[in-house]
Design a protein around this motif. Structure first.
Motif, short mmCIF file in Angstrom:
data_model
loop_
_atom_site.label_atom_id
_atom_site.label_comp_id
_atom_site.label_asym_id
_atom_site.label_seq_id
_atom_site.Cartn_x
_atom_site.Cartn_y
_atom_site.Cartn_z
N TYR A 40 71.70 28.93 -39.20
CA TYR A 40 71.12 27.59 -39.14
C TYR A 40 69.75 27.57 -39.84
N PRO A 41 69.77 27.72 -41.15
CA PRO A 41 68.51 27.76 -41.91
C PRO A 41 67.71 26.46 -41.79
N GLN A 42 68.37 25.38 -41.38
CA GLN A 42 67.67 24.10 -41.27
C GLN A 42 66.62 24.10 -40.17
N VAL A 43 66.67 25.09 -39.27
CA VAL A 43 65.64 25.16 -38.22
C VAL A 43 64.79 26.42 -38.37
N ALA A 44 64.85 27.04 -39.52
CA ALA A 44 64.09 28.28 -39.73
C ALA A 44 62.60 28.06 -39.57
N GLU A 45 62.10 26.95 -40.11
CA GLU A 45 60.66 26.67 -40.03
C GLU A 45 60.23 26.39 -38.60
N GLN A 46 61.08 25.70 -37.85
CA GLN A 46 60.73 25.41 -36.46
C GLN A 46 60.69 26.69 -35.63
N LEU A 47 61.65 27.58 -35.85
CA LEU A 47 61.65 28.86 -35.13
C LEU A 47 60.45 29.71 -35.53
N LYS A 48 60.10 29.65 -36.80
CA LYS A 48 58.92 30.38 -37.27
C LYS A 48 57.66 29.86 -36.59
N LEU A 49 57.57 28.55 -36.43
CA LEU A 49 56.44 27.94 -35.74
C LEU A 49 56.37 28.39 -34.29
N LEU A 50 57.51 28.42 -33.61
CA LEU A 50 57.55 28.84 -32.21
C LEU A 50 57.12 30.29 -32.05
#
Length: 220
Positions: A40-50
């Motif tokens: 799910y690369p579409q949430v990669a940035e959100q997971l990185k932020l978390l």
């Protein structure tokens, strides 16, 4: 947020400590299906932020980064289990990709539960359904206060999180105060920390640099 069936959680509570009983209600709901983030690369940035802010927010709670793990979950908003694994929902992250205040507010709320703390309550005492609901509301309020405080330390507004809680409210719930009340609690905690942070930065700038959640060079 965490919900579960109070009556089922109450089975065999006679042999459990108060901490164990409350853990069942707060953190004992079925865990969501864990998803592979690589798919799910579409949430990669959100997971990185978390992951970027997990250590800082855990430190603010006087916990260690190792006390918490982050997992991508299906069909959930955000929940934490008794072992400190925080499940962040795929749909939730996608829907709020442009709202870091909501995503980090949810993370702070879950860390604010501090599940390991409940192991300190060793006494055995059977809690009634009403007792459990009261304690759960108290614990959810603690988590909301922490979320508002953490957002202030991060320099983020709490209003998007409050609006989100109001938008998802489906009616009265025995374990939560109404969204309007929760919003007032979060807002007050945010304002209190904001003014404290502002004064700290103005009067003791070096101390602020060393202890703020942004600098993360010390503990509160």
């Amino acid at each position: 947020p965490n919900t579960t069936n109070l009556s089922s959680a109450g089975q065999n509570r006679e042999v459990q400590s108060v901490g164990q009983q409350v853990q069942q209600v707060l953190f004992g709901k079925p865990k969501p299906i864990v998803l592979d983030p690589a798919k799910y690369p579409q949430v990669a940035e959100q997971l990185k932020l978390l992951r970027k802010y997990k250590k800082k927010i855990a430190n603010m709670a006087d916990d260690n980064e190792q006390d918490y793990d982050i997992a991508l979950g299906q069909s959930t908003i955000a929940m934490i289990d008794a072992h400190g694994t925080i499940y962040m929902g795929l749909e939730f992250l996608m829907a709020n990709k442009d709202h870091p205040e909501i995503i980090l507010g949810a993370l702070a709320h879950e860390i604010g539960h501090q599940p390991k703390r409940w192991k300190e309550y060793k006494q055995e005492h059977l809690l009634s359904k009403e007792d459990m609901e009261l304690i759960c509301r108290h614990e959810e309020t603690r988590a909301d206060i922490f979320a508002g405080t953490a957002l202030a330390e991060l320099g983020l507004s709490c209003e998007p999180m409050i609006e989100f809680l109001q938008a998802i409210e489906e009616g009265p719930h025995p374990e939560y105060f109404p969204a309007e009340t929760r919003g007032e609690i979060i807002r007050e905690a945010h304002q209190n920390r904001y003014y404290r942070q502002k004064n700290r930065r103005k009067i003791f700038p070096e101390f602020d640099r060393m202890t703020s959640i942004k600098g993360h060079l010390g503990e509160f």
